[in-house]
Design a protein around this motif. Structure first.
Motif, PDB file in Angstrom:
ATOM      1  N   THR A  36       0.834  -1.204   0.000  1.00 55.62           N
ATOM      2  CA  THR A  36       0.000   0.000   0.000  1.00 55.62           C
ATOM      3  C   THR A  36       0.871   1.257   0.000  1.00 55.62           C
ATOM      4  OG1 THR A  36      -1.735  -1.185   1.203  1.00 55.62           O
ATOM      5  CG2 THR A  36      -1.860   1.224   1.203  1.00 55.62           C
ATOM      6  N   ILE A  37       1.955   1.229   0.758  1.00 60.50           N
ATOM      7  CA  ILE A  37       2.900   2.355   0.735  1.00 60.50           C
ATOM      8  C   ILE A  37       3.459   2.535  -0.681  1.00 60.50           C
ATOM      9  CG2 ILE A  37       5.160   3.151   1.536  1.00 60.50           C
ATOM     10  CD1 ILE A  37       4.486   1.834   4.250  1.00 60.50           C
ATOM     11  N   ALA A  38       3.804   1.415  -1.321  1.00 56.92           N
ATOM     12  CA  ALA A  38       4.292   1.494  -2.702  1.00 56.92           C
ATOM     13  C   ALA A  38       3.225   2.067  -3.627  1.00 56.92           C
ATOM     14  CB  ALA A  38       4.717   0.105  -3.180  1.00 56.92           C
ATOM     15  N   TYR A  39       1.973   1.696  -3.393  1.00 58.46           N
ATOM     16  CA  TYR A  39       0.865   2.192  -4.212  1.00 58.46           C
ATOM     17  C   TYR A  39       0.700   3.705  -4.038  1.00 58.46           C
ATOM     18  CZ  TYR A  39      -3.619   1.440  -6.685  1.00 58.46           C
ATOM     19  OH  TYR A  39      -4.641   1.428  -7.590  1.00 58.46           O
ATOM     20  N   ILE A  40       0.862   4.187  -2.811  1.00 54.90           N
ATOM     21  CA  ILE A  40       0.796   5.629  -2.558  1.00 54.90           C
ATOM     22  C   ILE A  40       1.934   6.339  -3.302  1.00 54.90           C
ATOM     23  CG2 ILE A  40       1.057   7.414  -0.788  1.00 54.90           C
ATOM     24  CD1 ILE A  40      -0.367   5.488   1.161  1.00 54.90           C
ATOM     25  N   PHE A  41       3.136   5.769  -3.228  1.00 54.68           N
ATOM     26  CA  PHE A  41       4.262   6.337  -3.966  1.00 54.68           C
ATOM     27  C   PHE A  41       3.936   6.404  -5.455  1.00 54.68           C
ATOM     28  CE2 PHE A  41       6.552   6.153  -0.188  1.00 54.68           C
ATOM     29  CZ  PHE A  41       7.887   6.513  -0.337  1.00 54.68           C
ATOM     30  N   SER A  42       3.307   5.350  -5.963  1.00 50.17           N
ATOM     31  CA  SER A  42       3.017   5.306  -7.397  1.00 50.17           C
ATOM     32  C   SER A  42       2.044   6.402  -7.799  1.00 50.17           C
ATOM     33  CB  SER A  42       2.464   3.930  -7.794  1.00 50.17           C
ATOM     34  OG  SER A  42       1.103   3.771  -7.437  1.00 50.17           O
ATOM     35  N   PHE A  43       1.052   6.672  -6.958  1.00 48.84           N
ATOM     36  CA  PHE A  43       0.086   7.709  -7.300  1.00 48.84           C
ATOM     37  C   PHE A  43       0.691   9.101  -7.203  1.00 48.84           C
ATOM     38  CE2 PHE A  43      -3.225   4.544  -7.240  1.00 48.84           C
ATOM     39  CZ  PHE A  43      -4.116   5.036  -8.187  1.00 48.84           C
ATOM     40  N   VAL A  44       1.590   9.288  -6.256  1.00 49.98           N
ATOM     41  CA  VAL A  44       2.269  10.582  -6.189  1.00 49.98           C
ATOM     42  C   VAL A  44       3.077  10.810  -7.464  1.00 49.98           C
ATOM     43  CG1 VAL A  44       4.042  11.915  -4.991  1.00 49.98           C
ATOM     44  CG2 VAL A  44       2.338  10.633  -3.672  1.00 49.98           C
ATOM     45  N   ASP A  45       3.844   9.800  -7.877  1.00 48.01           N
ATOM     46  CA  ASP A  45       4.653   9.934  -9.091  1.00 48.01           C
ATOM     47  C   ASP A  45       3.779  10.053 -10.335  1.00 48.01           C
ATOM     48  OD1 ASP A  45       6.739   9.674  -7.389  1.00 48.01           O
ATOM     49  OD2 ASP A  45       7.593   7.884  -8.270  1.00 48.01           O
ATOM     50  N   ARG A  46       2.608   9.430 -10.290  1.00 46.59           N
ATOM     51  CA  ARG A  46       1.709   9.451 -11.444  1.00 46.59           C
ATOM     52  C   ARG A  46       1.064  10.825 -11.624  1.00 46.59           C
ATOM     53  NH1 ARG A  46      -2.928   4.931 -11.531  1.00 46.59           N
ATOM     54  NH2 ARG A  46      -1.051   3.732 -10.984  1.00 46.59           N
ATOM     55  N   TYR A  47       0.630  11.439 -10.528  1.00 45.80           N
ATOM     56  CA  TYR A  47      -0.140  12.671 -10.603  1.00 45.80           C
ATOM     57  C   TYR A  47       0.711  13.939 -10.582  1.00 45.80           C
ATOM     58  CZ  TYR A  47      -4.660  10.344 -10.042  1.00 45.80           C
ATOM     59  OH  TYR A  47      -5.771   9.574 -10.233  1.00 45.80           O
ATOM     60  N   PRO A 164      -7.051   7.533  -3.258  1.00 41.66           N
ATOM     61  CA  PRO A 164      -7.285   8.927  -2.875  1.00 41.66           C
ATOM     62  C   PRO A 164      -6.179   9.513  -2.009  1.00 41.66           C
ATOM     63  CG  PRO A 164      -8.704   7.453  -1.606  1.00 41.66           C
ATOM     64  CD  PRO A 164      -8.051   6.616  -2.674  1.00 41.66           C
ATOM     65  N   ILE A 165      -5.531   8.664  -1.190  1.00 43.61           N
ATOM     66  CA  ILE A 165      -4.442   9.165  -0.349  1.00 43.61           C
ATOM     67  C   ILE A 165      -3.280   9.633  -1.217  1.00 43.61           C
ATOM     68  CG2 ILE A 165      -2.698   8.524   1.364  1.00 43.61           C
ATOM     69  CD1 ILE A 165      -4.761   6.578   2.537  1.00 43.61           C
ATOM     70  N   GLY A 166      -2.931   8.829  -2.224  1.00 47.06           N
ATOM     71  CA  GLY A 166      -1.833   9.186  -3.108  1.00 47.06           C
ATOM     72  C   GLY A 166      -2.117  10.448  -3.900  1.00 47.06           C
ATOM     73  N   ALA A 167      -3.346  10.566  -4.409  1.00 49.73           N
ATOM     74  CA  ALA A 167      -3.703  11.765  -5.171  1.00 49.73           C
ATOM     75  C   ALA A 167      -3.633  13.007  -4.286  1.00 49.73           C
ATOM     76  CB  ALA A 167      -5.102  11.603  -5.761  1.00 49.73           C
ATOM     77  N   GLY A 168      -4.123  12.872  -3.047  1.00 46.81           N
ATOM     78  CA  GLY A 168      -4.072  14.007  -2.128  1.00 46.81           C
ATOM     79  C   GLY A 168      -2.648  14.386  -1.758  1.00 46.81           C
ATOM     80  N   LEU A 169      -1.816  13.367  -1.513  1.00 45.06           N
ATOM     81  CA  LEU A 169      -0.425  13.647  -1.173  1.00 45.06           C
ATOM     82  C   LEU A 169       0.317  14.305  -2.322  1.00 45.06           C
ATOM     83  CD1 LEU A 169       0.790  10.529   0.860  1.00 45.06           C
ATOM     84  CD2 LEU A 169       0.556  12.881   1.663  1.00 45.06           C
ATOM     85  N   ALA A 170      -0.013  13.899  -3.545  1.00 51.04           N
ATOM     86  CA  ALA A 170       0.628  14.510  -4.706  1.00 51.04           C
ATOM     87  C   ALA A 170       0.368  16.008  -4.728  1.00 51.04           C
ATOM     88  CB  ALA A 170       0.123  13.863  -5.992  1.00 51.04           C
ATOM     89  N   SER A 171      -0.872  16.373  -4.444  1.00 51.10           N
ATOM     90  CA  SER A 171      -1.214  17.796  -4.432  1.00 51.10           C
ATOM     91  C   SER A 171      -0.498  18.533  -3.310  1.00 51.10           C
ATOM     92  CB  SER A 171      -2.734  17.961  -4.277  1.00 51.10           C
ATOM     93  OG  SER A 171      -3.424  17.368  -5.361  1.00 51.10           O
ATOM     94  N   LEU A 172      -0.519  17.947  -2.110  1.00 46.84           N
ATOM     95  CA  LEU A 172       0.092  18.609  -0.963  1.00 46.84           C
ATOM     96  C   LEU A 172       1.610  18.706  -1.103  1.00 46.84           C
ATOM     97  CD1 LEU A 172      -1.981  16.992   1.932  1.00 46.84           C
ATOM     98  CD2 LEU A 172      -2.124  19.345   1.100  1.00 46.84           C
ATOM     99  N   LEU A 173       2.231  17.599  -1.504  1.00 40.45           N
ATOM    100  CA  LEU A 173       3.682  17.591  -1.631  1.00 40.45           C
ATOM    101  C   LEU A 173       4.167  18.553  -2.706  1.00 40.45           C
ATOM    102  CD1 LEU A 173       4.592  13.800  -1.280  1.00 40.45           C
ATOM    103  CD2 LEU A 173       5.246  15.659   0.256  1.00 40.45           C
ATOM    104  N   SER A 174       3.513  18.486  -3.861  1.00 39.14           N
ATOM    105  CA  SER A 174       3.954  19.346  -4.948  1.00 39.14           C
ATOM    106  C   SER A 174       3.776  20.814  -4.587  1.00 39.14           C
ATOM    107  CB  SER A 174       3.195  19.030  -6.239  1.00 39.14           C
ATOM    108  OG  SER A 174       1.812  19.262  -6.078  1.00 39.14           O
ATOM    109  N   ALA A 175       2.635  21.134  -3.958  1.00 44.05           N
ATOM    110  CA  ALA A 175       2.397  22.529  -3.576  1.00 44.05           C
ATOM    111  C   ALA A 175       3.448  22.995  -2.568  1.00 44.05           C
ATOM    112  CB  ALA A 175       1.001  22.680  -2.988  1.00 44.05           C
ATOM    113  N   GLY A 176       3.731  22.154  -1.569  1.00 39.84           N
ATOM    114  CA  GLY A 176       4.706  22.530  -0.549  1.00 39.84           C
ATOM    115  C   GLY A 176       6.110  22.647  -1.098  1.00 39.84           C
ATOM    116  N   ILE A 177       6.520  21.664  -1.901  1.00 41.77           N
ATOM    117  CA  ILE A 177       7.882  21.681  -2.440  1.00 41.77           C
ATOM    118  C   ILE A 177       8.076  22.824  -3.420  1.00 41.77           C
ATOM    119  CG2 ILE A 177       9.561  20.385  -3.814  1.00 41.77           C
ATOM    120  CD1 ILE A 177       8.363  17.824  -2.637  1.00 41.77           C
TER     121      ILE A 177
END
Length: 230
Positions: A36-47, A164-177
């Motif tokens: 599941t952690i890997a899946y979250i990573f994949s969605f962050v990289d995807r989005y 949904p966790i990965g998609a949300g993290l992608a938004s938060l991480l990208s905005a913060g970074i």
């Protein structure tokens, strides 16, 4: 009188199934959590790319059509390669296939941040699709070998929650970074040199997955269970 020996399970298969109990609940859930952690990573990289379109478009002077192809590159290859990955996962060591997939999509995300032109961007995003196509087929296969049929619903639902966790993290991480990187203009990373905010973001997001891939190499996958259906 004839005896039908068509596709029924043999006594040897039945004995093998009995001799191979399911892994402990702790071992099964540890595997699910890591996948599941890997899946979250994949969605962050995807989005993440979709959130960086404007600075990428401006730097390379891309047209709207090129941006469309760039965003579609992942989907095209992900769907095409997925069929082959299912075949490979039925025959290969699944945990190693997942490890290679994580390393590939993570390295491809880093490569996206290092691209010098549209062709390199396109190839890098296609490579993300190839890597991510390994994960879900292997996950569902290993969950099936880790839990009895009546207990597979929860681990599958837990794994699916990464979407949904990965998609949300992608938004938060990208905005913060991006906000942090933009506040100081270009940023510097060892081995990468000076980087614009969007390049810095992709590299920082992609690098942790490479270390996650190495961890998966050390994990043990559940034994394959014979199909005893008649």
């Amino acid at each position: 009188m004839s005896t039908d020996t068509g596709s029924a399970a043999s006594p040897e298969d039945t004995a093998t199934a009995v001799e191979k109990p399911y892994p402990s609940a702790a071992a099964g859930w540890f595997l699910v959590v890591m996948l599941t952690i890997a899946y979250i990573f994949s969605f962050v990289d995807r989005y993440i790319l979709g959130l960086l379109v404007e600075p990428i478009k401006a730097e390379f002077a891309l047209t709207d059509i090129q941006i469309g192809w760039l965003l579609a590159a992942f989907t095209i290859i992900y769907g095409f390669v997925g069929v082959f990955m299912g075949w490979l996962i039925d025959r290969g060591k699944r945990i190693w296939i997942v490890s290679v997939g994580i390393a590939l999509w993570s390295a491809a995300t880093v490569a996206t941040g290092m691209a010098k032109n549209f062709v390199q961007l396109f190839i890098a995003r296609m490579s993300v699709g190839v890597g991510e196509a390994t994960l879900s087929p292997a996950t569902f296969s290993m969950i099936g070998d880790s839990f009895p049929p009546e207990k597979r619903g929860k681990p599958i639902a837990f794994y699916s929650s990464a979407l949904p966790i990965g998609a949300g993290l992608a938004s938060l991480l990208s905005a913060g970074i991006i906000a942090w990187a933009a506040s100081g203009g270009t940023q510097s990373l060892p081995l990468f040199g000076e980087l614009s905010p969007w390049r810095f973001t992709l590299i920082v997001v992609g690098l942790p997955g490479i270390f996650l891939a190495l961890f998966f190499l050390l994990m043990k996958e559940p034994a394959r269970r014979p199909d005893l259906r008649a």
